[in-house]
Every structure is written in C-alpha cells, then in structure tokens.
Motif scaffolding. Structure first.
Motif, PDB file in Angstrom:
ATOM      1  N   LYS A  55       0.829  -1.205   0.000  1.00  0.00           N
ATOM      2  CA  LYS A  55       0.000   0.000   0.000  1.00  0.00           C
ATOM      3  C   LYS A  55       0.865   1.257   0.000  1.00  0.00           C
ATOM      4  O   LYS A  55       0.662   2.158  -0.817  1.00  0.00           O
ATOM      5  CB  LYS A  55      -0.906   0.005   1.239  1.00  0.00           C
ATOM      6  CG  LYS A  55      -1.798  -1.204   1.341  1.00  0.00           C
ATOM      7  CD  LYS A  55      -2.679  -1.156   2.560  1.00  0.00           C
ATOM      8  CE  LYS A  55      -1.904  -1.201   3.866  1.00  0.00           C
ATOM      9  NZ  LYS A  55      -1.195  -2.462   4.092  1.00  0.00           N
ATOM     10  N   SER A  56       1.832   1.283   0.911  1.00  0.00           N
ATOM     11  CA  SER A  56       2.713   2.454   0.951  1.00  0.00           C
ATOM     12  C   SER A  56       3.473   2.573  -0.356  1.00  0.00           C
ATOM     13  O   SER A  56       3.712   3.679  -0.858  1.00  0.00           O
ATOM     14  CB  SER A  56       3.706   2.328   2.103  1.00  0.00           C
ATOM     15  OG  SER A  56       3.040   2.265   3.327  1.00  0.00           O
ATOM     16  N   THR A  57       3.843   1.430  -0.903  1.00  0.00           N
ATOM     17  CA  THR A  57       4.576   1.437  -2.163  1.00  0.00           C
ATOM     18  C   THR A  57       3.723   2.046  -3.268  1.00  0.00           C
ATOM     19  O   THR A  57       4.202   2.870  -4.059  1.00  0.00           O
ATOM     20  CB  THR A  57       4.980   0.001  -2.527  1.00  0.00           C
ATOM     21  OG1 THR A  57       5.677  -0.560  -1.420  1.00  0.00           O
ATOM     22  CG2 THR A  57       5.853  -0.031  -3.759  1.00  0.00           C
ATOM     23  N   TYR A  99       3.584  10.871   5.637  1.00  0.00           N
ATOM     24  CA  TYR A  99       4.270   9.598   5.482  1.00  0.00           C
ATOM     25  C   TYR A  99       3.987   8.687   6.659  1.00  0.00           C
ATOM     26  O   TYR A  99       3.656   9.147   7.746  1.00  0.00           O
ATOM     27  CB  TYR A  99       5.773   9.834   5.329  1.00  0.00           C
ATOM     28  CG  TYR A  99       6.071  10.673   4.114  1.00  0.00           C
ATOM     29  CD1 TYR A  99       6.250  10.087   2.883  1.00  0.00           C
ATOM     30  CD2 TYR A  99       6.084  12.063   4.199  1.00  0.00           C
ATOM     31  CE1 TYR A  99       6.476  10.851   1.756  1.00  0.00           C
ATOM     32  CE2 TYR A  99       6.308  12.841   3.083  1.00  0.00           C
ATOM     33  CZ  TYR A  99       6.501  12.222   1.860  1.00  0.00           C
ATOM     34  OH  TYR A  99       6.705  12.989   0.752  1.00  0.00           O
ATOM     35  N   GLN A 100       4.152   7.392   6.399  1.00  0.00           N
ATOM     36  CA  GLN A 100       3.840   6.424   7.448  1.00  0.00           C
ATOM     37  C   GLN A 100       4.693   6.661   8.692  1.00  0.00           C
ATOM     38  O   GLN A 100       4.221   6.538   9.806  1.00  0.00           O
ATOM     39  CB  GLN A 100       4.072   4.999   6.926  1.00  0.00           C
ATOM     40  CG  GLN A 100       3.611   3.940   7.902  1.00  0.00           C
ATOM     41  CD  GLN A 100       3.443   2.578   7.241  1.00  0.00           C
ATOM     42  OE1 GLN A 100       3.807   2.377   6.086  1.00  0.00           O
ATOM     43  NE2 GLN A 100       2.896   1.651   7.971  1.00  0.00           N
ATOM     44  N   LEU A 101       5.960   7.028   8.495  1.00  0.00           N
ATOM     45  CA  LEU A 101       6.831   7.223   9.646  1.00  0.00           C
ATOM     46  C   LEU A 101       6.892   8.688  10.061  1.00  0.00           C
ATOM     47  O   LEU A 101       7.787   9.087  10.787  1.00  0.00           O
ATOM     48  CB  LEU A 101       8.231   6.704   9.334  1.00  0.00           C
ATOM     49  CG  LEU A 101       8.275   5.204   9.057  1.00  0.00           C
ATOM     50  CD1 LEU A 101       9.687   4.771   8.689  1.00  0.00           C
ATOM     51  CD2 LEU A 101       7.791   4.423  10.267  1.00  0.00           C
ATOM     52  N   PHE A 176      -2.475  10.445   2.423  1.00  0.00           N
ATOM     53  CA  PHE A 176      -2.138  10.153   3.823  1.00  0.00           C
ATOM     54  C   PHE A 176      -1.779   8.684   3.966  1.00  0.00           C
ATOM     55  O   PHE A 176      -2.573   7.813   3.614  1.00  0.00           O
ATOM     56  CB  PHE A 176      -3.330  10.438   4.747  1.00  0.00           C
ATOM     57  CG  PHE A 176      -3.796  11.870   4.706  1.00  0.00           C
ATOM     58  CD1 PHE A 176      -2.891  12.906   4.626  1.00  0.00           C
ATOM     59  CD2 PHE A 176      -5.147  12.168   4.773  1.00  0.00           C
ATOM     60  CE1 PHE A 176      -3.325  14.225   4.596  1.00  0.00           C
ATOM     61  CE2 PHE A 176      -5.588  13.480   4.740  1.00  0.00           C
ATOM     62  CZ  PHE A 176      -4.677  14.506   4.649  1.00  0.00           C
ATOM     63  N   ASP A 177      -0.604   8.401   4.511  1.00  0.00           N
ATOM     64  CA  ASP A 177      -0.231   7.010   4.763  1.00  0.00           C
ATOM     65  C   ASP A 177      -0.475   6.700   6.239  1.00  0.00           C
ATOM     66  O   ASP A 177       0.259   7.166   7.098  1.00  0.00           O
ATOM     67  CB  ASP A 177       1.230   6.764   4.394  1.00  0.00           C
ATOM     68  CG  ASP A 177       1.517   5.274   4.241  1.00  0.00           C
ATOM     69  OD1 ASP A 177       0.673   4.467   4.678  1.00  0.00           O
ATOM     70  OD2 ASP A 177       2.572   4.933   3.686  1.00  0.00           O
ATOM     71  N   GLU A 178      -1.493   5.937   6.520  1.00  0.00           N
ATOM     72  CA  GLU A 178      -1.873   5.549   7.872  1.00  0.00           C
ATOM     73  C   GLU A 178      -1.913   6.738   8.818  1.00  0.00           C
ATOM     74  O   GLU A 178      -1.179   6.780   9.797  1.00  0.00           O
ATOM     75  CB  GLU A 178      -0.877   4.504   8.411  1.00  0.00           C
ATOM     76  CG  GLU A 178      -0.626   3.429   7.392  1.00  0.00           C
ATOM     77  CD  GLU A 178      -0.812   2.037   7.939  1.00  0.00           C
ATOM     78  OE1 GLU A 178      -1.060   1.908   9.140  1.00  0.00           O
ATOM     79  OE2 GLU A 178      -0.752   1.095   7.146  1.00  0.00           O
ATOM     80  N   PRO A 179      -2.785   7.711   8.548  1.00  0.00           N
ATOM     81  CA  PRO A 179      -2.797   8.913   9.387  1.00  0.00           C
ATOM     82  C   PRO A 179      -3.257   8.630  10.805  1.00  0.00           C
ATOM     83  O   PRO A 179      -2.866   9.312  11.729  1.00  0.00           O
ATOM     84  CB  PRO A 179      -3.783   9.841   8.673  1.00  0.00           C
ATOM     85  CG  PRO A 179      -4.662   8.942   7.897  1.00  0.00           C
ATOM     86  CD  PRO A 179      -3.827   7.758   7.509  1.00  0.00           C
TER      87      PRO A 179
HETATM   88 MG    MG Z   1       2.734   1.055   4.720  1.00  0.00          MG
END
Ligand code: MG
Ligand code: ATP
Lengths: 261, 382
Positions: A55-57, A99-101, A176-179
């Motif tokens: 997903k992030s990719t 970003y996720q991180l 949004f990546d996993e907000p």
């Molecule tokens: Mg991810």
C-alpha cells in the motif's frame, strides 16, 4: 477482478488519478501487478490490504517517488515521469502528503515545519507564515505547540503535525499514509472528521492508506483492495458494498474483521 | 486551491466595520484568498481596527464578491482567538458553512499555554555555564564508571556482550583503516625526516636522522596519528550509530529488555578498538620508518646506514611506551564516541551534533592524555 470499466464514466474530467496496468517491483521482487483503477474527483479513496502488501509502495508510486516497473499512473491526466521539471513542480505544489513514519523535519519546530512548504511556494510574509502555521496547527488540535520540536511531542501528535504540514498549501490532492495509526479512538475520529471537513470546505480529493475499519466505513467513498498472495488488486468499490457483495472471501473477511459477514 | 465560493472574480479584499449598540458588524468584501495575499489586510490590522470600536460582540458578514480560502481562515481564526481571550462574543454564522465548520474544528482543542523563555542575566549565564561544566564532568565520570562496571562484569563472564559484535567491529576499525593509516604514517615519517635532516645537516650529523625518525614515530607520532585517524573514522562512526539508535528508540528498547546498553553496545566497540589500535600503531611505526628512509636516502644517508642506526636507537621499552599510549587512546576514543552517541538527542540534527562532539572530545582527551603520559614516562625514566 473489478476494474475501471465498471465505473462507467472513466473520463479525464472526473478522474484525478488513473492507475493503468501498473506493476510495482523492488529490484527483482514483484510487489503488485496489473493494478487498474481510477480515483474520481472529490473521493475519499482508501487503499486497503494486509500488512506488507504494497500500500505504501503504491502511494509512493502515485506521488512520483518511485517509477512503475510497467504501466503508468496519470495524475490530472499527466504522467509524472514524462512531465517537464516545471510541470512536476506544479504537480507537487498541488499535493499534500503525510508519510507512514511521520517525515517531520526533526531539527525544525512544528511552526517551522509548516513554514517550509509556504516558503517554498508562496510569497507570504513572515507574520503571515506564522499566523498560517498557528491556524493549521489549531485545525489538527495542536494549538499552542508552534515552538515544540517533533521529538518533544507524542507519536500521535506527530501524525497530526505532519497532517498540518500537508495541508499548509491547501492542496487539491491529499495523500495520507496511515494517518490514524497510533491515535486513540477519539483523536482518530476527530482526524476522520477533519479530513471530511477539509475535503468538503476546500474541495479536493483524498487518498488514504489505512487499516482502520472504523474510519474506512466512516469516511471512504471508494476503495481498492490489494492482496499480498495474488499480488494484485482483488477488488474495487465503495467499502460498504464490498463488505456484502465482494466476490472474494478475503475482502469480505477483511472488512468484517475476520468474522464471516 | 478551490475556494468555498463559486465566484472567481478577483475583487480586491476590503472590509468595513460598523458599530451598533455594542455589536461590531464586519463586512468582508472581495476575494480573501492566498493568491492575492500581499493585498489582504493583515490579521493584526483587522483585529486592531475592529478593536478600536470597543464592542463586546463581533459579527462577520459576507460582502460583495466574497471568496475565501485558508488565508481568510487564518485571519478569522486569529480574530476568534482574540475574542476568546478578551471575552468578546464572536459570530460568523452569516459566513459560508465551510468557514463555520473549519473554525469549529480549529477551536475544538484548547491551546497549549506558551511558556516564554525567561530573560537570562549575565550572572545567571555564568551560573549556567558552571552548571553545564559540572554536568559535563559528572557525565564523563559517570560514563567511565559504567564502563568499568561493565568490564568487571565481563571479567566475571556475566556481561551481555555478543562476541559476534566484537569481531564485526574489529573488522570495521582494523583492516578497513589500513590504507589511510599507511598513507598518513608514510607522510609523517617523511616530514620528520625532512625536518630533522635540514637541522642535523648544519652539524654534519645527518645520519642521526634515523634516530629522530625512529624515536619520533615509535614513542609519539605512530600512536598519536593513528589515534587522530581513528577518532575521525571510528569514534565518529560510533557516535552516529548510537545516536541514530537513540533517535529510533532502539536504546530504549534495549534498556527495557533488561540489557545494559553499556555492556551490549559500548563494550564490543571499545574492546575492538583496544584490540586493533596497538597493531595499527606498530603498523604505522614501520611505515613511518619507511617514509623516513625514503627521504633520508635522498639526502646522502644510505638505506643500510639508516636501518642499522634505527636499530640501535630504539629499545623494547620505547616500543612498549608507544603501544601503551595507543591502548589508552583507544579507550578514550571509544568513550568519547559512545558517550556522545548514547547521550545524543532524538533528532537527526542531534545525531550530527553528537558526531561532532565525539571527534572534538576525543581529540581533546588524546592531547591531554598524551601530555600526561609523557610526563609520567619522564618521571619513570622510560
Ligand atoms: Mg505502509
Ligand atoms: N525500500 C524497499 N526496498 C525493498 N523492498 C521494500 C522496500 N520498501 C518496501 N519493500 C517491500 O515491499 C513490500 C510492500 O511494502 P509496503 O511498505 O508498501 O507495505 P504496506 O502495504 O504499506 O504495509 P504496512 O501496512 O505494514 O505499512 C514489503 O514486502 C516490503 O518488504
């Protein structure tokens, strides 16, 4: 596989993003292939799937950080990788990304973090930038934290601060990546509301990667499901419909949290 | 961005204030959008103008061609905050629904009180300076103490250190440093020989250049130059590794697993340096002699003369003093690097500062220790 053809009006006017026959790899390792779906203007679009399915990719491919191994992704009708540098800059100005991180600049305060895109793209005065930062921080519930460094606030607050930076320029397209990962249920709900508010009052389209079933059902208007085993998209459509009508058991079980729907 | 209003004309943004029985009616006219931000009335100007009417209620209304985006929101938000502080009633219900919703979201959470940094006087500054010096010394001694405790545990075989780590770091700081140490040692040997022979020639004693190079390298330069190289190469790397682990909460994870970071992370690094540095020092001594010999043979001292002179000039105790120095230096470099890394802050900038601190501290420690050891050797007539 349900794909773009099912959506009927797949024309450039209504589709902000068009994913066409995309294959994603890291080196020789295949992550996903044959991805085909549009994201319509005004959607809150959710990319879902198990952990590690890509997903992030996929998000990184949409925002031009990684180039598809095959196929193309059109954003507002343009392929980022064949666009001229000026076009790329113009595209990026319209994007807000978390970003996720986190991706907050750790050596800048929250206000300075939000100032970065403003300084990059606008002629705002110093006072204007300060005021804008204060307003955006208040929007995400961080009023008064302007002079804190990212390391001095909690993980969930960092997520929200990253969101404030993403909306600094009032972008038309938000990624949004996993907000809401790492937020308590109430903050997570507030964040969902905020996302809906921002989209409603400003217009624009939101693409979210998330596992949170609650927010998927609360805000998503459309979604795609990526599968780690078959390495392709299993289903495409509004999550509520997929919950009951998906032809794939994995998708129905994912949406029903493992229970038989 | 898309404005909340369908109107796309770009009439200049203005506002008018009418006071009426304690209520200020503020009409926002034209396009209040970021695109024309330089022409927008600033938030302070807006607030001051309305405040001048001394009303207890501010009511905003959309005027002709009103259009808005975040630039307008920023101003309204600051007005709302001002009103809240001054106990003024704030009413935007006549403005578009989007504005109302966003303002509600923005004011939902009470702002965090800002603490202004108190002004600091000169005396306080001196006091702070003394305090930070004390903290520096205490931290250093505390860290050395922790290392000694870990070493004691290691001797009784209870330390949490992985042998694999030790060998990994030996490889990192040993073989991989040979090239740069060789280069520097040869050059330093050549410099010593050149300096010496220019002076000794005046007395016709050029052959003693071999003594000078040999003693200079073996007693002093071999150990010091390898130490400076290792401080920049390995000490900095240690600080960066541990600093990044600190930033990633890895150190926290190790600690909460009940493992002492000093035993687990510092010991293998330090012991690897202690194992490797004496060897590097001897390697540097030999290459320094080679460099010296190269220069000397260019200045009428034959190679065999140089070697035999070098052989008589240096004894086992000279070599031992140099090697002992390099062991002390190794410990100091490891301490400087690991301490800076473990006490680093949690941001990428802090990791950079930790790396700088590691190298600077290491070089200061080296020079102080070198001076102290030389005095000690002198007293012991070594
Ligand atoms: Mg991810
Ligand atoms: N930089 C990289 N280099 C090589 N492989 C990678 C890289 N980043 C991710 N991968 C691999 O690609 C796959 C998909 O990763 P991705 O981060 O997109 O997963 P994800 O769906 O976002 O998972 P999660 O929900 O856990 O965040 C994973 O198997 C991962 O191992």
């Amino acid at each position: 596989m349900t794909n773009s053809s099912s959506d009927g009006g797949a024309n450039a006017e209504t589709n902000v993003i068009d994913v066409r026959d995309v294959t994603m790899r890291y080196g020789d390792r295949l992550i996903q292939s044959n991805l085909n779906f549009p994201i319509r203007r005004g959607d809150i679009f959710v990319i879902m799937g198990g952990s590690g399915c890509g997903k992030s990719t996929l998000l990184k491919h949409m925002i031009g950080l990684q180039q598809p191994a095959a196929g193309e992704i059109l954003v507002e009708g343009k392929n980022f990788f064949t666009a001229t540098p000026e076009q790329q800059l113009a595209m990026r100005r319209n994007w807000g990304i978390t970003y996720q991180l986190g991706g907050l600049f750790s050596d800048l305060t929250l206000a300075e973090n939000i100032a970065v895109p403003l300084q990059q793209y606008t002629q705002f005065s110093v006072a204007e930038i300060r005021d804008t930062a204060a307003y955006k921080l208040a929007l995400v519930g961080l009023a008064g934290f302007d002079d804190f460094y990212p390391a001095e606030i909690s993980g969930g607050m960092q997520k929200r601060a990253a969101l404030a930076r993403a909306i600094a320029l009032d972008p038309e397209l938000l990624f949004f990546d996993e907000p809401s990962a790492g937020l308590d249920p109430l903050s997570s709900q507030r964040l969902d509301e905020l996302i809906v508010q921002i989209r409603e009052s400003m217009g624009g389209t939101v693409v979210i990667v998330t596992h949170e079933l609650a927010s998927i059902f609360a805000i998503a208007t459309n979604s795609v499901f990526l599968d780690a085993d078959s390495k392709t998209q299993l289903d495409y459509g509004p999550p509520r419909e997929l919950l009951h009508n998906s032809e794939h058991e994995v998708v129905r079980r994912f949406l029903a949290r493992g229970e038989k729907p | 961005m898309q404005s909340g209003s369908a109107n796309n004309s770009t009439t200049e943004a203005t506002f008018s204030v009418r006071a009426n029985a304690g209520t200020a009616l503020i009409e926002l006219i034209g396009s209040w959008r970021a695109a024309s931000v330089s022409a927008l009335p600033s938030a302070t100007h807006l607030i001051e103008t309305i405040d001048a009417e001394k009303c207890t209620r501010w009511e905003f209304q959309p005027g002709a061609d009103f259009a808005w985006d975040s630039a307008c929101m920023t101003r309204l938000f600051l007005c709302a905050r001002h009103c809240e502080q001054q106990n003024i009633e704030f009413d935007v219900s006549a403005l578009p629904a989007g504005i109302n919703k966003l303002l509600t979201v923005a004011s939902a959470v009470k702002p965090q009180d800002k603490q202004d940094a108190a002004r600091i006087g000169v005396l306080q500054r001196i006091r702070n300076g003394a305090r930070s010096l004390k903290k520096y010394v205490v931290d250093f001694l505390g860290f050395v103490g922790a290392v000694i405790l870990a070493l004691i545990k290691l001797c009784s075989n209870r330390a949490n250190m992985r042998a694999r780590d030790f060998f990994y770091f030996v490889e990192q700081c040993g073989p991989q440093a040979l090239g740069i140490v060789a280069l520097i040692a040869v050059l330093v040997g050549m410099i010593l020989a050149y300096l010496g022979s220019v002076q000794l020639r005046q007395f016709g004693a050029e052959v003693y250049v071999a003594n000078l190079v040999t003693l200079g390298m073996v007693r002093e330069m071999g150990a010091l130059m390898t130490a400076v190289i290792m401080a920049g190469r390995t000490g900095a790397a240690y600080a960066a590794q541990l600093g990044t682990m600190q930033a990633n909460e890895e150190i926290d994870a190790i600690t909460t697993l009940g493992i002492s970071p000093v035993e687990y992370l510092v010991l293998p690094r330090m012991l690897a340096l202690v194992a490797v540095m004496p060897l590097l020092c001897i390697f540097a001594d030999v290459l320094g002699l080679v460099g010296g010999a190269l220069v000397a043979t260019g200045m009428d001292v034959s190679f065999t003369q140089f070697i035999s002179q070098a052989r008589v000039s240096v004894g086992f105790d000279d070599i031992a003093t140099g090697v002992f120095k390099s062991i002390v230096f190794a410990i100091l470099i490891a301490i400087a690097g690991c301490q800076a890394g473990l006490q680093s802050g949690r941001s990428s900038a802090a990791v950079g500062q930790a790396t700088t601190r590691a190298v600077v501290n290491a070089i200061v420690y080296l020079v102080i220790a070198d001076a102290a050891l030389n005095i000690l050797y002198d007293k012991l007539q070594l």
